[in-house]
Design an enzyme around this catalytic site. Structure first.
Site, short mmCIF file in Angstrom:
data_model
loop_
_atom_site.label_atom_id
_atom_site.label_comp_id
_atom_site.label_asym_id
_atom_site.label_seq_id
_atom_site.Cartn_x
_atom_site.Cartn_y
_atom_site.Cartn_z
N GLU A 144 -9.34 3.79 -0.43
CA GLU A 144 -9.26 5.20 -0.06
C GLU A 144 -9.97 6.12 -1.05
O GLU A 144 -9.33 6.89 -1.78
CB GLU A 144 -7.79 5.63 0.11
CG GLU A 144 -7.11 4.97 1.29
CD GLU A 144 -5.75 5.59 1.62
OE1 GLU A 144 -5.16 6.24 0.75
OE2 GLU A 144 -5.30 5.42 2.75
N GLU A 324 -4.76 0.19 7.70
CA GLU A 324 -3.34 0.39 7.40
C GLU A 324 -2.72 1.18 8.55
O GLU A 324 -3.19 2.27 8.87
CB GLU A 324 -3.14 1.17 6.09
CG GLU A 324 -3.73 0.48 4.88
CD GLU A 324 -3.53 1.28 3.59
OE1 GLU A 324 -2.75 2.25 3.60
OE2 GLU A 324 -4.18 0.94 2.59
C1 GAL Z 1 -2.33 4.66 1.68
C2 GAL Z 1 -2.74 3.69 0.58
C3 GAL Z 1 -1.75 2.56 0.43
C4 GAL Z 1 -0.35 3.10 0.45
C5 GAL Z 1 -0.12 3.86 1.72
C6 GAL Z 1 1.28 4.41 1.85
O1 GAL Z 1 -2.85 5.92 1.44
O2 GAL Z 1 -4.02 3.15 0.83
O3 GAL Z 1 -2.01 1.88 -0.78
O4 GAL Z 1 -0.15 3.89 -0.67
O5 GAL Z 1 -0.99 4.95 1.74
O6 GAL Z 1 1.43 5.14 3.04
#
Ligand code: GAL
Length: 642
Positions: A144, A324
């Site tokens: 990110e 994610e």
């Molecule tokens: C994203 C990040 C992850 C985790 C996640 C939690 O922004 O890439 O490592 O922190 O959020 O929602």
């Protein structure tokens, strides 16, 4: 292509005895991908130059032997503590001049060249070790970029790199002075070494200076990423991705995407609605457990275009993933509700309908320690399945039963331009002028009419595939786009506030919008508080922003006070203000009609997406919706072959 599910996993968080079990359970659930490694630097290289690969070898092996394909992340978002001892000046510096300390993540400045060398070193070591590993089937660079507000850094390293960048761009301080208009307020420079960063000035800095810094900062992200992709490609044939975010415009994702095979993004629909999306309290309440009905789709379409940059495919055919996917409550938004049952399935299917190759849930098991202990996973901390587990299982089963979903082409295209976001942040002119919001509202308007939409980069040179092209708020229209517009046979809707600046952030003369074949001049503009609308003669109004246009072209709509609101020459339209929902809806309907695009105005919270093979309906409402003779359950998905 077969679509697939995956999960994010942190073997270093769990006892090794648990790995084989976890892997077997993932495979049984129907997952194909597992992303690992992106924060594991302190375990891979516990002390400078001393590596411990053994645990990672075994972790990859145990996941791979269970039948999973590994996405291996480079760990450069979390340099270990010793790195800071070695390079005390590697930290980014905030706008107020304060260094951003150790103790969380992303504590580095993109411009710090010795830190880049450390990144090159760890990425080389990782790529040498796993580049030919049969289980490592994809890579992720860093994590990110820009998260936690880390794109802009006002550090000595950034200053140094910025001066170099300026020298290359302008060649001489005199040319820079001319380009920026530095005669104004005696801001002229005699050498590049005199130029500072545009923070800590007494009042606002020259917007041309700020824009140059924003472009520079964006180039720094692309350069940082390219360093890694070049190394990985020397050692591995596997595709390379990065995981972008929602509503982050601090760097040009198209430029970074040009070095990546796959664009991916991290989607947290409830967090986004609670945390960043401009919305009325009623809208927030209505969708609090489902997420905004357009926010995910917008980014799916955006990143599909970003994913096309390297391969040169068309914007509708880029390679992209969800890296994610929110599985339950997150920990980082102002409020963190539990998703409605069904949403973890709906979100995944919506991504597939927009062409995602894979959707990975974040994360496998909820961590009982450290910052994210309140963030749900597919499993609870005690390894019992959390509610999203069964939903992921359904998606895996449904995917296995379904033939390929296949992305479809769209009739309508919407331009998205990161530099315009920087431009209007630099000079909003009205406090609430947000480029993202303007584009997003336009996108929402098109989606409410049931359309498929492609998002295009601003230098798109061929518009012939689209019957309808929209470009609201693009500060400087590219020569490529203007050329394409001149020969475009369909309907185009440009404006408001489009082509209003030169490349160097000056007001062009002749005055905007300077569109091919459209006789019109924006004589002046005004911004207005949100409770002061400018009424339109046919109903609805302009909000936030309107332009007084002098024109010999046909006036399609006018403001109640007589100024043109929408003008056109052939298919080319210019919109002279920011339309509210009613006005936008009418204007888009008319544009679709003129373009010969069939519309299907949808009830609130219901959205439609056609793939090449299926029609999908997504019900973001907490109640069932009747549509076209079908009942779509609350938080439910409906599809049928086309
Ligand atoms: C994203 C990040 C992850 C985790 C996640 C939690 O922004 O890439 O490592 O922190 O959020 O929602």
């Amino acid at each position: 292509m077969k679509r697939a599910l995956g999960v994010c996993y942190y073997p270093e968080h769990w006892p090794e005895e648990q790995w084989a079990d976890d892997a077997a359970r993932m495979a049984k659930l129907g997952l194909s991908w597992v992303r690992i490694g992106e924060f594991a630097w302190s375990r891979i290289e516990p002390a400078p130059g001393s590596f411990d690969w053994s645990w990672l070898d075994r972790a990859i092996d145990s996941l791979g032997r269970a039948g999973l394909k590994v996405v291996l992340g480079t760990p450069t978002a979390t340099p270990p503590r010793w790195m800071l001892t070695k390079h005390p000046d590697m930290l980014a510096v905030d706008h107020d001049g304060r260094p951003r300390g150790f103790g969380s993540r992303r504590h580095y400045c993109f411009s710090h060249r010795p830190y880049r060398a450390e990144c090159a070193r760890i990425v080389t070591a990782l790529a040498e070790r796993y580049g030919q590993n049969r289980y490592v089937a994809a890579w992720q660079t860093d994590n990110e970029y820009g998260c936690h507000d880390t794109t802009l850094s006002y550090s000595p390293a950034a200053l140094h790199a910025f001066r170099d960048w300026l020298a290359q761009r302008y060649q001489s301080p005199q040319a820079l002075n001319r380009a920026w208009g530095n005669v104004f307020w005696s801001m002229e420079y005699a050498s590049f070494d005199e130029i500072g960063l545009p923070n800590l000035t007494v009042t606002e800095a020259n917007p041309a200076h700020v824009m140059a810094f924003r472009r520079f900062a964006s180039d720094e992200v692309a350069g940082f990423n390219r360093l890694q992709t070049e190394i990985i490609r020397r050692h591995s044939p596997a595709p390379i991705a990065h995981n972008y975010m929602g509503q982050i415009t601090d760097f040009d994702h198209f430029a970074t995407g040009a070095d990546l095979d796959i664009a991916s993004w991290d989607t947290y629909p409830l967090g986004f609605l609670s945390d960043r999306l401009p919305a009325t309290p009623e809208h927030r309440r209505r969708f609090v457990r489902q997420g905004d009905p357009d926010f995910q789709a917008f980014h799916h379409d955006l990143y599909r275009a970003v994913g096309a940059m390297r391969s040169g495919r068309s914007a509708s055919g880029g390679r992209w993933w969800v890296m994610e996917q929110q599985p339950g409550p997150v920990n980082w938004a102002p409020w963190n509700p539990d998703p409605l049952p069904g949403m973890a399935r709906l979100w995944a299917w919506e991504a597939f309908a927009h062409g995602a190759e894979a959707v990975c849930y974040f994360r496998w098991r909820q961590a009982p320690f450290a910052q994210e202990q309140m963030h749900a996973g597919l499993l609870r901390p005690d390894s019992v399945a959390a509610p999203a587990y069964a939903e992921a299982e359904s998606v895996a089963r449904e995917l296995a039963e379904m033939p390929d979903v296949s992305t479809a082409r769209a009739d309508a295209a919407l331009v998205f331009d990161y530099a315009s976001a920087w431009a209007w942040e630099t000079q909003p002119q009205g406090r609430d002028f947000s480029y993202f919001r303007l584009v997003f509202e336009t996108y929402r308007g098109l989606r409410r009419l049931g359309l498929n939409i492609d998002i295009l980069p601003p230098d798109t040179a061929d518009l012939s595939a689209y019957r309808l092209v929209l470009a609201p708020g693009v500060a400087t229209l590219s020569a490529e786009f203007l050329n394409a517009l001149a020969s475009h046979k369909g309907i185009a809707l440009i404006g408001p506030r489009s082509n209003a600046k030169t490349d160097e952030f000056a007001t062009p003369v002749p005055l905007p919008p300077n569109l091919p074949g459209l006789a019109a001049v924006v004589a002046r503009v005004e911004s207005l508080p949100p409770d002061v609308p400018v009424a339109l003669a046919q109903g609805g109004s302009f909000l936030h922003w309107r332009e007084m246009v002098e024109t010999g072209a046909e006036v399609v709509e006018a403001c109640a006070d007589g100024w043109p609101a929408l003008i056109r020459a052939r298919g080319l339209h210019y919109l002279a203000g920011w339309p509210d929902e009613a006005a936008l809806n009418r204007i888009l309907l008319a544009a679709c009609h003129a373009a010969g695009i069939e519309t299907d105005p949808l009830p609130e919270g219901l959205r439609r997406r056609d793939s090449a093979t299926h029609r999908f309906l997504f019900n973001y409402n907490a109640v069932p919706v009747e549509w076209d003779g079908e009942t779509i359950p609350a938080a439910g998905v409906w599809w049928s072959p086309l």
